[in-house]
Every structure is written in C-alpha cells, then in structure tokens.
Scaffold this active site. Structure first.
Site, short mmCIF file in Angstrom:
data_model
loop_
_atom_site.label_atom_id
_atom_site.label_comp_id
_atom_site.label_asym_id
_atom_site.label_seq_id
_atom_site.Cartn_x
_atom_site.Cartn_y
_atom_site.Cartn_z
CD GLN A 66 -23.79 -29.22 -21.53
OE1 GLN A 66 -23.04 -28.27 -21.59
NE2 GLN A 66 -23.91 -30.09 -22.52
CG ASP A 67 -23.33 -33.07 -17.68
OD1 ASP A 67 -22.54 -32.11 -17.67
OD2 ASP A 67 -23.06 -34.17 -18.19
N PRO A 68 -24.05 -32.56 -14.05
CG PRO A 68 -25.20 -33.92 -12.55
CD PRO A 68 -25.08 -33.62 -14.01
CB SER A 136 -22.73 -35.13 -22.18
OG SER A 136 -22.46 -33.76 -21.99
#
Length: 223
Positions: A66-68, A136
């Site tokens: 999804q994101d880091p 996010s």
C-alpha cells in the site's frame, strides 16, 4: 529532487512522466521534502527503488503493497522491505513464516528484500512516499494513478507474471490485470491482524515457483 530509475523503465514510462497529474505530483513531493526535512520517507533517491532494482523485462513476480513504512529509516523503496539494520516488521515476519512453512527453507533474518528484487520480484507500493508517523498521508495525490498505470503496463506487455495480492487494498487492483495471461494469487494481508485469515497457509510462494517452472522461467530463492 533526485530521482533514480532504471533505463528501461524510463523509456516505458516517459509518456506518463509528461502527464499533468505527474508533474503536479512531482511538485507536491518536492515541496514536501523541502518543507518537512527528514520527515518524508523513503529518502528521495529511493522513491523509485523498486524500478531501479529490476529492469522491466526481468519481472517474474509482482507483490503489491500500500504505502511505505512510516517510521524513521524503515522504508527503502521496496514494498514490505526495510533497511538491513532495522527490526523486521510484523507483516514481513509473517511473510517469512509462510515461506518457511510452504517451502521448507530457512529465511535470512534480514528485512532488506533487495535480494528478491534482483531476482525478478517487483515489490511495488501503490503509494511511493509517506510522512513520518502518518500512514496514508500521501494518499490521493497522484501516486495511485501512476502505479495503476504501471500495473496495467506490466499486464499488457509481459506474459506469465505472478501477481500476489494480499489484503483488500491489493485485491482491488485485480481488475487491472489480464487473468488470461498471468497468475493472480489472492489472500488476506500478512499483518498480525489478518494473517490467520488466509495468508498463513496460502502457499503463494510454492504456487509461484511451480508457475515459473511451468513457463520455463528460472526460480526465485525466497530465503
């Protein structure tokens, strides 16, 4: 902002880099790194690390994140991966646990997955940057448009790729992939909150190796 990206990707994505949304995205990200020094991850030179680590034609497996990670020094531009001197996060611990269970091998106690990337595993986050302690935080600024296009380009231009989609977010990308020419593997996210809902016991790694062998592709050492 220093951006490092492998040459074959530069050619494939040059049209995308010229689009208005991407130019706006770059301006936003440049400003974030400038005004929030040390608070945006990964470091600028590692934003495109997943691309720089693996030429386009060499992709065999795609794992979508999804994101880091949003903790200091964790993110290194590869989905689920952390720098080698950082404690292995719970999700990655469960990934290693499933590998050991399904492949009957001992994984290396090192969270830097560069060793997978150089063998053909494209570790792609949907969102490529994040602000410290704010998961996010860079959602809906343009990264998803870009990475969705990347997934479509892989699906359209390569054959017999294994796509591993873990959790509802990643599974939502299924519609971008041509199931008639690729293997799509879906299950729950490896997070401790959901790993026991399907991920542990999914045999995704053994299925991937079997598929690669069936299509005359060299295996990946998932240690």
């Amino acid at each position: 902002m220093e951006v490092k990206i492998e040459e074959s990707w530069k050619e494939i994505l040059k049209a995308e880099f010229c689009k208005g949304y991407f130019k706006r995205l770059v301006n936003f990200i440049k400003n974030e790194y400038k005004t929030k020094k040390g608070k945006i991850f990964p470091p600028p030179k590692l934003i495109f690390n997943a691309f720089d680590s693996l030429p386009f034609k060499d992709i065999k497996v795609v794992i979508l994140g999804q994101d880091p990670y949003h903790g200091k020094r964790q993110a290194n531009g590869l989905a689920f991966s952390v720098n080698s001197d950082i404690k292995i996060p719970p999700s990655l611990q469960n990934i290693f646990k499933e590998i050991e269970r399904s492949l009957k091998i001992q994984t290396i106690p090192n969270g830097d997955l560069t060793r997978w990337a150089t063998q053909g595993v494209f570790l792609l986050n949907s969102i490529l940057t994040v602000e410290e302690s704010r998961p996010s935080s860079h959602k809906d600024i343009g990264w998803e448009i870009f990475t969705n296009e990347v997934i479509k380009i892989i699906s359209k231009n390569l054959n017999n790729i294994v796509f591993m989609l873990w959790g509802n977010f990643a599974r939502g990308k299924k519609e971008l992939i041509d199931a008639s020419r690729h293997l799509i593997l879906e299950t729950s996210h490896p997070s401790p909150y959901s790993a026991h809902n399907g991920f542990l016991g999914s045999n995704h790694f053994s299925q991937a190796l079997r598929y690669l062998k069936e299509h005359n592709k060299s295996p990946i050492d998932f240690q």
